[in-house]
Design a protein around this motif. Structure first.
Motif, PDB file in Angstrom:
ATOM      1  N   SER A  81       0.833  -1.212   0.000  1.00  0.00           N
ATOM      2  CA  SER A  81       0.000   0.000   0.000  1.00  0.00           C
ATOM      3  C   SER A  81       0.859   1.249   0.000  1.00  0.00           C
ATOM      4  CB  SER A  81      -0.933   0.012   1.216  1.00  0.00           C
ATOM      5  OG  SER A  81      -1.884  -1.013   1.112  1.00  0.00           O
ATOM      6  N   VAL A  82       1.931   1.246   0.774  1.00  0.00           N
ATOM      7  CA  VAL A  82       2.841   2.396   0.824  1.00  0.00           C
ATOM      8  C   VAL A  82       3.543   2.565  -0.530  1.00  0.00           C
ATOM      9  CG1 VAL A  82       4.941   3.304   1.901  1.00  0.00           C
ATOM     10  CG2 VAL A  82       3.168   2.266   3.325  1.00  0.00           C
ATOM     11  N   ILE A  83       3.958   1.471  -1.125  1.00  0.00           N
ATOM     12  CA  ILE A  83       4.632   1.530  -2.427  1.00  0.00           C
ATOM     13  C   ILE A  83       3.695   2.096  -3.491  1.00  0.00           C
ATOM     14  CG2 ILE A  83       5.578   0.118  -4.302  1.00  0.00           C
ATOM     15  CD1 ILE A  83       6.810  -1.672  -2.040  1.00  0.00           C
ATOM     16  N   VAL A  84       2.445   1.617  -3.505  1.00  0.00           N
ATOM     17  CA  VAL A  84       1.472   2.111  -4.489  1.00  0.00           C
ATOM     18  C   VAL A  84       1.244   3.609  -4.293  1.00  0.00           C
ATOM     19  CG1 VAL A  84      -0.969   2.016  -5.177  1.00  0.00           C
ATOM     20  CG2 VAL A  84       0.328  -0.101  -4.882  1.00  0.00           C
ATOM     21  N   PHE A  85       1.064   4.032  -3.036  1.00  0.00           N
ATOM     22  CA  PHE A  85       0.858   5.449  -2.739  1.00  0.00           C
ATOM     23  C   PHE A  85       2.026   6.282  -3.271  1.00  0.00           C
ATOM     24  CE2 PHE A  85       1.658   9.125  -0.035  1.00  0.00           C
ATOM     25  CZ  PHE A  85       0.460   9.806  -0.114  1.00  0.00           C
ATOM     26  N   ASN A  86       3.244   5.891  -2.897  1.00  0.00           N
ATOM     27  CA  ASN A  86       4.427   6.644  -3.304  1.00  0.00           C
ATOM     28  C   ASN A  86       4.602   6.664  -4.824  1.00  0.00           C
ATOM     29  OD1 ASN A  86       6.447   7.643  -1.011  1.00  0.00           O
ATOM     30  ND2 ASN A  86       5.255   5.919  -0.257  1.00  0.00           N
ATOM     31  N   THR A  87       4.374   5.536  -5.463  1.00  0.00           N
ATOM     32  CA  THR A  87       4.506   5.450  -6.919  1.00  0.00           C
ATOM     33  C   THR A  87       3.505   6.375  -7.605  1.00  0.00           C
ATOM     34  OG1 THR A  87       5.294   3.170  -6.755  1.00  0.00           O
ATOM     35  CG2 THR A  87       4.416   3.878  -8.905  1.00  0.00           C
ATOM     36  N   LYS A  88       2.253   6.337  -7.148  1.00  0.00           N
ATOM     37  CA  LYS A  88       1.213   7.161  -7.765  1.00  0.00           C
ATOM     38  C   LYS A  88       1.500   8.647  -7.573  1.00  0.00           C
ATOM     39  CE  LYS A  88      -1.892   5.864  -9.737  1.00  0.00           C
ATOM     40  NZ  LYS A  88      -2.091   5.684 -11.190  1.00  0.00           N
ATOM     41  N   ILE A  89       1.937   9.041  -6.398  1.00  0.00           N
ATOM     42  CA  ILE A  89       2.265  10.452  -6.158  1.00  0.00           C
ATOM     43  C   ILE A  89       3.424  10.875  -7.056  1.00  0.00           C
ATOM     44  CG2 ILE A  89       3.132  12.121  -4.452  1.00  0.00           C
ATOM     45  CD1 ILE A  89       0.180  11.187  -4.005  1.00  0.00           C
ATOM     46  N   ARG A  90       4.454  10.032  -7.132  1.00  0.00           N
ATOM     47  CA  ARG A  90       5.630  10.374  -7.942  1.00  0.00           C
ATOM     48  C   ARG A  90       5.310  10.454  -9.439  1.00  0.00           C
ATOM     49  NH1 ARG A  90      10.569  10.295  -5.274  1.00  0.00           N
ATOM     50  NH2 ARG A  90      10.433   9.626  -3.113  1.00  0.00           N
ATOM     51  N   GLU A  91       4.237   9.817  -9.881  1.00  0.00           N
ATOM     52  CA  GLU A  91       3.824   9.927 -11.285  1.00  0.00           C
ATOM     53  C   GLU A  91       3.325  11.335 -11.610  1.00  0.00           C
ATOM     54  OE1 GLU A  91       0.843   6.931 -11.980  1.00  0.00           O
ATOM     55  OE2 GLU A  91       2.308   5.294 -11.800  1.00  0.00           O
ATOM     56  N   HIS A  92       2.931  12.079 -10.573  1.00  0.00           N
ATOM     57  CA  HIS A  92       2.334  13.399 -10.779  1.00  0.00           C
ATOM     58  C   HIS A  92       3.209  14.548 -10.283  1.00  0.00           C
ATOM     59  CE1 HIS A  92      -1.555  11.789 -12.072  1.00  0.00           C
ATOM     60  NE2 HIS A  92      -1.258  10.794 -11.257  1.00  0.00           N
ATOM     61  N   ILE A  93       4.375  14.221  -9.753  1.00  0.00           N
ATOM     62  CA  ILE A  93       5.266  15.240  -9.199  1.00  0.00           C
ATOM     63  C   ILE A  93       6.668  15.012  -9.763  1.00  0.00           C
ATOM     64  CG2 ILE A  93       6.293  16.126  -7.061  1.00  0.00           C
ATOM     65  CD1 ILE A  93       3.709  15.390  -5.642  1.00  0.00           C
ATOM     66  N   THR A  94       7.293  16.078 -10.211  1.00  0.00           N
ATOM     67  CA  THR A  94       8.634  15.949 -10.792  1.00  0.00           C
ATOM     68  C   THR A  94       9.669  15.656  -9.701  1.00  0.00           C
ATOM     69  OG1 THR A  94       9.214  18.286 -10.532  1.00  0.00           O
ATOM     70  CG2 THR A  94       8.049  17.661 -12.570  1.00  0.00           C
ATOM     71  N   ASP A  95      10.817  15.177 -10.130  1.00  0.00           N
ATOM     72  CA  ASP A  95      11.912  14.920  -9.186  1.00  0.00           C
ATOM     73  C   ASP A  95      12.309  16.198  -8.445  1.00  0.00           C
ATOM     74  OD1 ASP A  95      11.946  12.266  -9.938  1.00  0.00           O
ATOM     75  OD2 ASP A  95      13.699  12.456 -11.242  1.00  0.00           O
ATOM     76  N   GLU A  96      12.317  17.313  -9.174  1.00  0.00           N
ATOM     77  CA  GLU A  96      12.678  18.594  -8.556  1.00  0.00           C
ATOM     78  C   GLU A  96      11.659  18.995  -7.492  1.00  0.00           C
ATOM     79  OE1 GLU A  96      12.439  18.200 -11.976  1.00  0.00           O
ATOM     80  OE2 GLU A  96      14.598  18.016 -12.316  1.00  0.00           O
ATOM     81  N   GLU A  97      10.378  18.782  -7.784  1.00  0.00           N
ATOM     82  CA  GLU A  97       9.327  19.094  -6.807  1.00  0.00           C
ATOM     83  C   GLU A  97       9.450  18.191  -5.575  1.00  0.00           C
ATOM     84  OE1 GLU A  97       5.674  20.694  -9.624  1.00  0.00           O
ATOM     85  OE2 GLU A  97       6.061  18.539  -9.530  1.00  0.00           O
ATOM     86  N   MET A  98       9.770  16.917  -5.801  1.00  0.00           N
ATOM     87  CA  MET A  98       9.941  15.995  -4.655  1.00  0.00           C
ATOM     88  C   MET A  98      11.128  16.416  -3.812  1.00  0.00           C
ATOM     89  SD  MET A  98       7.481  13.875  -4.458  1.00  0.00           S
ATOM     90  CE  MET A  98       8.162  13.087  -3.033  1.00  0.00           C
ATOM     91  N   GLU A  99      12.205  16.802  -4.477  1.00  0.00           N
ATOM     92  CA  GLU A  99      13.394  17.251  -3.754  1.00  0.00           C
ATOM     93  C   GLU A  99      13.067  18.485  -2.902  1.00  0.00           C
ATOM     94  OE1 GLU A  99      17.784  18.878  -4.914  1.00  0.00           O
ATOM     95  OE2 GLU A  99      17.009  17.208  -6.116  1.00  0.00           O
TER      96      GLU A  99
END
Length: 154
Positions: free
Chosen positions: A107-125
């Motif tokens: 569940s945590v992996i799915v959540f993180n994967t889905k969020i990262r599909e919509h946010i750039t690496d720079e935004e995550m950083e």
């Protein structure tokens, strides 16, 4: 101050939405987000001393005790004497607990994967930098340095 521009409001609203989402997922497995969080913090192979779990998760002992009792009743964990310290207990995952831990992990992996599909690496950083700074300021007691609150800022 406009609540939509208030940092604490955004953090709280976002966390409440995440908690609701995780609790909905956990309910499908007759569980809760808190239980899943505990499962993910117990060492898979060796278990974890009960005294280490609370601080590890930032949870109060009474809340943790209630969750551990429920998990034990459901057969997800078992308590064993700590061979290094007879006064403490090691919390170990049962086979069922290990299965439920994998469900929680997925569940945590799915959540993180889905969020990262919509946010750039720079935004995550930037997100991680901001949250890290907030946590450091709080830990270093830099927010309220004395009992006086600047009423102009509020």
């Amino acid at each position: 101050m406009d609540k939509n521009k208030s940092i604490d409001h955004q953090l709280r609203a976002t966390w409440q939405a995440v908690a609701k989402l995780y609790n909905e997922q956990a309910a499908k497995h007759d569980s809760t987000m808190a239980t899943a969080f505990v499962l993910l913090n117990i060492d898979y192979e060796n278990g974890t001393p009960s005294t280490a779990l609370g601080p590890l998760m930032g949870m109060e002992p009474t809340s943790l005790s209630r969750i551990l009792k429920s998990m034990e009743d459901k057969g997800a964990i078992r308590r064993e004497k700590n061979p290094e310290d007879g006064r403490s207990v090691i919390i170990k995952l049962t086979d069922y607990g290990k299965e439920m831990r994998e469900v929680s992990k997925e569940s945590v992996i799915v959540f993180n994967t889905k969020i990262r599909e919509h946010i750039t690496d720079e935004e995550m950083e930037a997100f991680f930098k901001v949250t890290s700074t907030i946590n450091k300021l709080i830990a270093d007691k830099m927010i309220y340095q004395d009992d006086k609150i600047d009423k102009k800022a509020v």
